[in-house]
Design a protein around this motif. Structure first.
Motif, PDB file in Angstrom:
ATOM      1  N   UNK A 257      -2.818  -9.646  -5.545  1.00  0.00           N
ATOM      2  CA  UNK A 257      -4.070  -9.224  -4.890  1.00  0.00           C
ATOM      3  C   UNK A 257      -4.808  -8.331  -5.884  1.00  0.00           C
ATOM      4  N   UNK A 258      -6.115  -8.468  -5.973  1.00  0.00           N
ATOM      5  CA  UNK A 258      -6.826  -7.596  -6.922  1.00  0.00           C
ATOM      6  C   UNK A 258      -6.899  -6.174  -6.366  1.00  0.00           C
ATOM      7  N   UNK A 259      -7.070  -6.095  -5.051  1.00  0.00           N
ATOM      8  CA  UNK A 259      -6.933  -4.784  -4.405  1.00  0.00           C
ATOM      9  C   UNK A 259      -6.505  -5.017  -2.963  1.00  0.00           C
ATOM     10  N   UNK A 260      -6.161  -3.940  -2.282  1.00  0.00           N
ATOM     11  CA  UNK A 260      -5.576  -4.104  -0.958  1.00  0.00           C
ATOM     12  C   UNK A 260      -6.491  -4.865  -0.011  1.00  0.00           C
ATOM     13  N   UNK A 261      -7.799  -4.664  -0.160  1.00  0.00           N
ATOM     14  CA  UNK A 261      -8.682  -5.295   0.820  1.00  0.00           C
ATOM     15  C   UNK A 261      -8.779  -6.804   0.639  1.00  0.00           C
ATOM     16  N   UNK A 262      -8.213  -7.324  -0.456  1.00  0.00           N
ATOM     17  CA  UNK A 262      -8.181  -8.782  -0.607  1.00  0.00           C
ATOM     18  C   UNK A 262      -7.132  -9.392   0.325  1.00  0.00           C
ATOM     19  N   UNK A 263      -6.301  -8.558   0.923  1.00  0.00           N
ATOM     20  CA  UNK A 263      -5.290  -9.076   1.850  1.00  0.00           C
ATOM     21  C   UNK A 263      -5.987  -9.489   3.144  1.00  0.00           C
ATOM     22  N   UNK A 264      -6.101 -10.834   3.299  1.00  0.00           N
ATOM     23  CA  UNK A 264      -6.807 -11.378   4.452  1.00  0.00           C
ATOM     24  C   UNK A 264      -5.828 -11.621   5.566  1.00  0.00           C
ATOM     25  N   UNK A 265      -5.902 -10.806   6.565  1.00  0.00           N
ATOM     26  CA  UNK A 265      -4.986 -10.956   7.682  1.00  0.00           C
ATOM     27  C   UNK A 265      -5.855 -10.937   8.926  1.00  0.00           C
ATOM     28  N   UNK A 266      -5.415 -11.574   9.985  1.00  0.00           N
ATOM     29  CA  UNK A 266      -6.224 -11.565  11.209  1.00  0.00           C
ATOM     30  C   UNK A 266      -6.197 -10.192  11.869  1.00  0.00           C
ATOM     31  N   UNK A 267      -5.236  -9.357  11.450  1.00  0.00           N
ATOM     32  CA  UNK A 267      -5.210  -7.966  11.925  1.00  0.00           C
ATOM     33  C   UNK A 267      -5.199  -7.042  10.724  1.00  0.00           C
ATOM     34  N   UNK A 268      -6.013  -6.017  10.767  1.00  0.00           N
ATOM     35  CA  UNK A 268      -5.966  -5.001   9.719  1.00  0.00           C
ATOM     36  C   UNK A 268      -5.757  -3.632  10.353  1.00  0.00           C
ATOM     37  N   UNK A 269      -4.936  -2.842   9.653  1.00  0.00           N
ATOM     38  CA  UNK A 269      -4.748  -1.459  10.105  1.00  0.00           C
ATOM     39  C   UNK A 269      -5.921  -0.615   9.632  1.00  0.00           C
ATOM     40  N   UNK A 270      -6.394   0.288  10.463  1.00  0.00           N
ATOM     41  CA  UNK A 270      -7.478   1.175  10.049  1.00  0.00           C
ATOM     42  C   UNK A 270      -7.061   2.630  10.235  1.00  0.00           C
ATOM     43  N   UNK A 271      -7.645   3.480   9.471  1.00  0.00           N
ATOM     44  CA  UNK A 271      -7.294   4.896   9.573  1.00  0.00           C
ATOM     45  C   UNK A 271      -7.214   5.566   8.209  1.00  0.00           C
ATOM     46  N   UNK A 272      -7.649   4.869   7.167  1.00  0.00           N
ATOM     47  CA  UNK A 272      -7.636   5.478   5.842  1.00  0.00           C
ATOM     48  C   UNK A 272      -8.220   4.519   4.841  1.00  0.00           C
ATOM     49  N   UNK A 273      -8.468   5.024   3.620  1.00  0.00           N
ATOM     50  CA  UNK A 273      -9.086   4.196   2.590  1.00  0.00           C
ATOM     51  C   UNK A 273      -8.145   3.073   2.145  1.00  0.00           C
ATOM     52  N   UNK A 274      -6.832   3.368   2.168  1.00  0.00           N
ATOM     53  CA  UNK A 274      -5.867   2.356   1.738  1.00  0.00           C
ATOM     54  C   UNK A 274      -4.592   2.520   2.566  1.00  0.00           C
ATOM     55  N   UNK A 275      -3.644   1.649   2.304  1.00  0.00           N
ATOM     56  CA  UNK A 275      -2.440   1.603   3.141  1.00  0.00           C
ATOM     57  C   UNK A 275      -1.683   2.934   3.121  1.00  0.00           C
ATOM     58  N   UNK A 276      -1.583   3.512   1.920  1.00  0.00           N
ATOM     59  CA  UNK A 276      -0.803   4.751   1.832  1.00  0.00           C
ATOM     60  C   UNK A 276      -1.458   5.880   2.642  1.00  0.00           C
ATOM     61  N   UNK A 277      -2.744   5.895   2.622  1.00  0.00           N
ATOM     62  CA  UNK A 277      -3.436   6.921   3.400  1.00  0.00           C
ATOM     63  C   UNK A 277      -3.228   6.696   4.900  1.00  0.00           C
ATOM     64  N   UNK A 278      -3.207   5.431   5.305  1.00  0.00           N
ATOM     65  CA  UNK A 278      -2.949   5.127   6.722  1.00  0.00           C
ATOM     66  C   UNK A 278      -1.543   5.575   7.098  1.00  0.00           C
ATOM     67  N   UNK A 279      -0.638   5.389   6.169  1.00  0.00           N
ATOM     68  CA  UNK A 279       0.743   5.841   6.422  1.00  0.00           C
ATOM     69  C   UNK A 279       0.752   7.337   6.699  1.00  0.00           C
ATOM     70  N   UNK A 280      -0.068   8.066   5.941  1.00  0.00           N
ATOM     71  CA  UNK A 280      -0.123   9.529   6.082  1.00  0.00           C
ATOM     72  C   UNK A 280      -0.829   9.922   7.391  1.00  0.00           C
ATOM     73  N   UNK A 281      -1.968   9.290   7.635  1.00  0.00           N
ATOM     74  CA  UNK A 281      -2.781   9.659   8.812  1.00  0.00           C
ATOM     75  C   UNK A 281      -2.259   9.063  10.105  1.00  0.00           C
ATOM     76  N   UNK A 282      -1.503   7.979   9.990  1.00  0.00           N
ATOM     77  CA  UNK A 282      -1.200   7.182  11.175  1.00  0.00           C
ATOM     78  C   UNK A 282      -2.292   6.138  11.361  1.00  0.00           C
ATOM     79  N   UNK A 283      -1.937   5.029  12.020  1.00  0.00           N
ATOM     80  CA  UNK A 283      -2.950   3.990  12.297  1.00  0.00           C
ATOM     81  C   UNK A 283      -3.852   4.545  13.385  1.00  0.00           C
ATOM     82  N   UNK A 284      -5.155   4.537  13.165  1.00  0.00           N
ATOM     83  CA  UNK A 284      -5.999   5.065  14.226  1.00  0.00           C
ATOM     84  C   UNK A 284      -6.667   3.967  15.048  1.00  0.00           C
ATOM     85  N   UNK A 285      -6.844   2.801  14.472  1.00  0.00           N
ATOM     86  CA  UNK A 285      -7.293   1.661  15.272  1.00  0.00           C
ATOM     87  C   UNK A 285      -7.026   0.368  14.521  1.00  0.00           C
TER      88      UNK A 285
END
Lengths: 760, 760
Positions: A257-285
């Motif tokens: 993947x060139x960057x995380x947002x190239x990961x095309x999934x029918x569901x995406x976790x939101x709550x931070x700029x990237x996956x690691x930040x979401x891990x820190x913040x928790x999934x918010x939506x």
């Protein structure tokens, strides 16, 4: 976690049913022949760097409409309507929004313009996508459905669960469960709502339709494995947030993947700029990305489908089940398979689908909520022609698909243009506020409606926040300036002191006192009026002096309306309204009483009915002009001129139906901004300044607007100044050029945006 | 010009009776033994360089009270009362204002301090006066009566006269006629109103009483030829404005006068800096300078005398006569002679006096006005003991003169101190506005009451003009910030977004919708209230949750008051009001419901009556606190605690007569400004800032005001913020230190004045 039990035990039902929604909807701008336009994203939409509501997706022609997060489905539908109104009315006259996900005619690769963004990284990313996936696949549009449980609900669940994890981890787990079960059962949405039924060769990179796609129509090319999916070697785990972060970072590290947002999934976790930040913040939506545009829904998604998806999502955490990684893979395959099904055939997974929908229905009953929508969806399992793909297939099979789609696009645009002064979704608010919201959406201000009934908005550009009430009550005016204008006596005192011409005026608090001063007025032109009323009640005008008897009568009538009465010099001339904003008079209006002009053929009644056909005329202040009535007051006014309703006035004769010139009683508004002599406009600005006002509606009597005001012959008299002047009548006048005062309001509130400079 | 005829022909009577008045009143500051004080003019009065209302005349101890020009005699009396209230309350406790023109005890020349002015020219002029006239003569005080006909009247006369002179010349001629006739008949005023009856040796430069002064008491030493008059070689013509300018300039050129203002005449022309400027501008009004202080009038001049002088002046232009230069000289001599008469003897010119007064009476009848006052004055010609000098002589002859004068001075001061929170003359306005006017008078701001009923003022310092309504509605607040505070829902949304603790709140527009959400509240502490009412109506508080039945009842009750209902978390703690002004919390108040504390002896009824004796308690918002009532609501509140009115509560027991803590229903205000922990004061400032407010009354619930607010334990909840917070309850609390918030308002409005820095 047994969520169902926790909800029931702790009476969390009302919180469980609340949620926060947001919709992103892409669609192609097309011409009336169905081809994609070649024009740029309209400059009038302001800058895509910051625009919160109107963006472009992959292609320059692929407009993306984004609602803010909202706590009610109705609100989302309102916002979608409003942003569509703005988009469709702002676009070139010959452009429309394609209601289907797939382009009717796929352009040549070379003709596809990647979105012209300022940000280099955004451009580079799109160029990479072109390399890897080609341009054409990206031309297919869809809907993203953003979903968040009511945070209070999640907190209540957490408090009751007494889990030994942190709240953030608890919340992430809840959303992970939702994601897992969504992957498992997403095929149901593709069955019901899939709507990209063509798998045309032009869609594919090598321009050959792959063999594994069944012949004929399918449910959704976009949700199929030929849709927007990553290569098979991209493997990301959804087992836990930690596993997700590890695997997606690995994919990027391995250049899969060139960057995380190239990961095309029918569901995406939101709550931070990237996956690691979401891990820190928790999934918010969560963001659900598999929906095709619903071409039968004016704004790309139907309200009942938004609700159905919400109920479906609620059910996915209501059940005990939490799909495993293996079950996720099964779910994805079932979704691909469903997407390839013939739209008019039964689902291969009909039994599972019905079982799930019955489960949703059962949950709704337990929550004391209606399951009407779910029952409709259940019918679609027995009747595939009721699914979106099914309905489209019927049209397609009749050979009308392209024609129908173009007709739909055109009729959607016509609907947006039908009442050009109003903003759908916000029609319960005052017209001025509707237009201000329209302009704010167009220019890309963040808008929040703080109180609908009270016309209270917040507007934000970057860190600059402003509150606005009733369209032009803002921080630009001081509290005291509004109070000055609200008090006619104080207004006059201040204006007189500042050298402006105001009618001389005496104030009385009892009739006897006023009677004694008859000598002051007897041979002058004067007006007797209650101090504070505003609606013409209790006013007597003596244009040629008055007998003592009539003077006394007028005083008594005025005292019936108020405890203080003014006797004021009558100021000759015609009354004009000057709308001042800051250092400029932005509009001048002449208001004339409700009237018709005879044609020698029609009766007054008929002429009124003809005039009332103007779409600008309506009732209850929700149109720029008001219907002329034919009631007692109008008949009295006619009688004064010697008419009855059935008379046929001769050609060119103006017949008045009212004495007063209020727009709210059918009066005509005539824009005089250009005609009015500049000197009076400057005087109006000076008047506003004397009261410290930024926005003011100054009413002046002017005998001859073509003659300059001079010191020797001022040529005007100020009647009053209004601190909440109506803007609507200037924006959509009966005659003359409309003055877009709402843009002036935004321009003064946000000078850094150069709102009016962007105007095209 | 035949003015009488012009008035009658053109019905100018109402305009003729209008006029503009202003009073300047000098008086000595004395001690309780009658001697003149030696203290400086109080620093608290701000700077005499610009003070429009409180000045010093010749001596530092000779306070001069100056009213603005006003269009009604009542208004002048109101302003005199107000400036006296400010002066007397601001002066040192042991100082009083001498009610007579002549000092009771003339100080030694060396002990007389010339006014300590900043302006060098002013100081030099006074030094010159000391040289020429000595200090003592200047210690005698008087009243200057400024008088202007209603300009519209003069214009109307001019328009009707069709004179071949300019309007300015016409106006000057009118005032010249008034001046001429005044000189001719001024002796009448000296007869009726002269009141400096002693001609003590200390008054004279050589400390010898001149032989030509009759033995015993006289009518007026101040109006005599030993009063404040120029040397005999000063000759100024009043024949025309040109003659006046020529002669007065000649006197200065010949060093007979040091400057024009040294020309002491009982009439002065006004309308320019000097005579030549008045010639250019025309005379705009006259200053009459011959009045002694009326020691029987609290403010130095009686209202009926102000009216009488006005009628007398009207008469002087009503008559055809225009006194010649020779007649002027006769008039002056008659005035000197009258001033030397024995106060208890008939006037030598009784016949002329009566004829003139009968003429005034006749004029008033022709104008349909009452001649009651003139009739009283006529009686004084038959009964000299009714003149001011006559009344004083009676007191003098009884040997009580000094004692009586001191007693009068003391009782005048007591009257000013009786209701320290109110400002006489402005008592029809709200208390906060009264106090603001008090402070503005004290500090020397130019004040104009633009609308009494609407509490609308303008305040001006040099060129800086501000408008104020209701004491703290100003240009320092934006229009939108007041609208934010007026809307509870918007307030809460904004405060929550800014990180402040506000009770969670749901808004409902119909009962069914609210009923459905019972589950959200059932086991929480909550409040049900109508969205917009402010008076406690329709509010239900559930401190321990509510049954569904009670919840529904509360919803229904609230919907009876408003179309929108809020269900809100109940916030525990005690409610405090924070008054924020700019960047500071200036006052904190605790309000507790109407109550009495038992003493084991009195009944509740008796305790209430005793508490109501506090002079701060009254009715109709015209006192800082409100009388406790003993009506149905109070009896119900007593019953809830198991009391009836006739019970005798034990010592120290607090008995409440109300559930609500409003000051307007007898509640007690307790100042907590110093006690409240600083952190909450900072939070209140932050809350005001979040709403963009300069002045705000923030209501917070705080369980423990001694414990600091921290991020982990905020320790407060915001109830609401008020955009027109009452100031009175902070300024005069029931308990604790008063906080002079009106000074804070002035300080923020006029930072350049350093209002609070001047405070002494």
């Amino acid at each position: 976690m047994n969520i169902k039990q926790s909800i029931k035990q702790n009476k969390l039902e009302p919180l469980f049913t609340q949620a926060i929604f947001g919709i992103e909807k892409e669609s192609q701008r097309i011409l009336s022949d169905g081809t994609i336009t070649s024009t740029n994203h309209p400059a009038c939409f302001g800058n895509r760097n910051f625009h919160p509501y109107i963006q472009t997706d992959f292609a320059e022609t692929q407009m993306e409409i984004v609602t803010p997060p909202l706590d009610k489905v109705e609100k989302v539908m309102n916002w979608l309507a409003a942003i569509h109104d703005v988009s469709l009315r702002t676009m070139p006259d010959d452009e429309y929004l394609l209601p289907t996900s797939s382009p009717l005619f796929m352009p040549h690769e070379d003709d596809i313009q990647v979105a012209k963004l300022d940000n280099e990284a955004d451009v580079a990313y799109r160029e990479y996508l072109v390399d890897v996936y080609g341009k054409r696949k990206q031309m297919v549009s869809g809907i993203h459905y953003n979903f968040e449980f009511q945070p209070k609900f999640v907190h209540a669940l957490y408090d009751n669960e007494q889990a030994d994890v942190s709240f953030k981890d608890f919340q992430s787990k809840l959303y992970l469960k939702l994601a897992h079960n969504f992957f498992r059962y997403q095929w149901i949405l593709t069955y019901l709502l899939g709507a990209s039924i063509e798998a045309k060769p032009e869609f594919f990179k090598n321009e050959e339709r792959p063999d594994d796609i069944p012949a004929g129509l399918i449910r959704s090319i976009r949700s199929s494995k030929y849709g927007y999916v990553n290569n098979d070697d991209v493997k990301v785990s959804f087992e836990s947030m930690e596993a997700y972060v590890d695997t997606i970072e690995k994919m990027v590290a391995e250049d899969k993947l060139i960057e995380e947002k190239e990961f095309y999934s029918t569901v995406r976790f939101r709550g931070g700029k990237n996956a690691r930040e979401i891990l820190k913040n928790g999934i918010s939506y969560l963001e659900f990305r598999l929906l095709d545009l619903n071409p039968f829904a004016e704004f790309g998604i139907a309200e009942e489908d938004m609700r159905f998806i919400h109920q479906f999502l609620m059910y996915l955490i209501w059940i005990d089940e939490d799909a495993t990684e293996a079950e996720l893979e099964i779910g994805k395959e079932m979704n691909f398979a469903t997407s390839f099904e013939n739209p008019l055939e039964h689902s291969s997974y009909e039994l599972e689908g019905k079982a799930i929908l019955n489960g949703v229905s059962d949950m709704l009953k337990q929550l004391n909520l209606s399951d009407d929508i779910v029952q409709e969806k259940l019918k679609a399992f027995d009747n595939p022609e009721l699914t979106l793909a099914g309905q489209l297939a019927l049209i397609y099979n009749q050979g009308n698909y392209i024609e129908w789609t173009i007709k739909t696009a055109i009729s959607n645009k016509e609907a947006a243009l039908e009442r050009p002064y109003a903003l759908r979704g916000f029609e319960s608010m005052e017209l001025s506020t509707q237009i201000l919201i329209y302009d704010a959406i167009q220019k890309g201000l963040h808008i929040e409606v703080l109180d609908t009934e009270d016309q209270f908005l917040s507007l934000k550009y970057k860190d600059h926040l402003e509150y606005v009430k009733n369209g032009n009550m803002t921080s630009l005016d001081t509290y005291i300036s509004s109070l000055v204008m609200a008090n006619k006596v104080v207004t006059k005192k201040i204006l007189a002191k500042n050298g402006f011409i105001v009618p001389d005026s005496m104030e009385y608090h009892n009739a006897e006192e006023a009677f004694r001063d008859y000598g002051l007025f007897n041979n002058k032109r004067f007006v007797v009026k209650p101090k504070s009323t505003n609606y013409g009640l209790g006013i007597s005008i003596f244009k040629e002096g008055a007998s003592e008897e009539n003077y006394r009568k007028a005083i008594e009538i005025a005292f019936e309306e108020d405890s203080a009465v003014l006797v004021e010099d009558f100021v000759p001339g015609t009354e004009y309204r000057f709308f001042v904003a800051g250092n400029e008079t932005k509009a001048v209006l002449l208001r004339i009483p409700a009237n018709v002009v005879g044609d020698g053929t029609h009766t007054i009644e008929a002429l009124v009915n003809m005039k009332n056909e103007d779409p600008l005329r309506g009732k209850n202040h929700r149109t720029p002009l008001t219907l002329i009535e034919l009631g007692k007051i109008e008949q009295l006014a006619l009688a004064e001129q010697g008419y009855v309703m059935t008379d046929v006035p001769s050609e060119g004769t103006t017949v008045y139906l009212r004495d007063n010139s209020n727009i709210s009683t059918g009066g005509d508004s005539i824009d005089m901004t250009e005609e009015m002599h500049e000197t009076y406009k400057e005087i109006a600005v000076g008047i506003a300044k004397a009261m410290g006002a930024t926005f003011s509606g100054v009413d002046m009597m002017i005998p001859d607007y073509t003659k300059p005001a001079t010191e020797a012959e001022p040529g005007y008299g100020v009647i009053e100044a209004n601190f909440n002047p109506a803007m609507m009548m200037h924006i959509y006048p009966h005659e003359g050029k409309g003055q877009r005062l709402t843009l002036d309001v935004l321009d003064l509130l946000f000078p850094e945006m150069a709102v009016k400079g962007d105007q095209s």
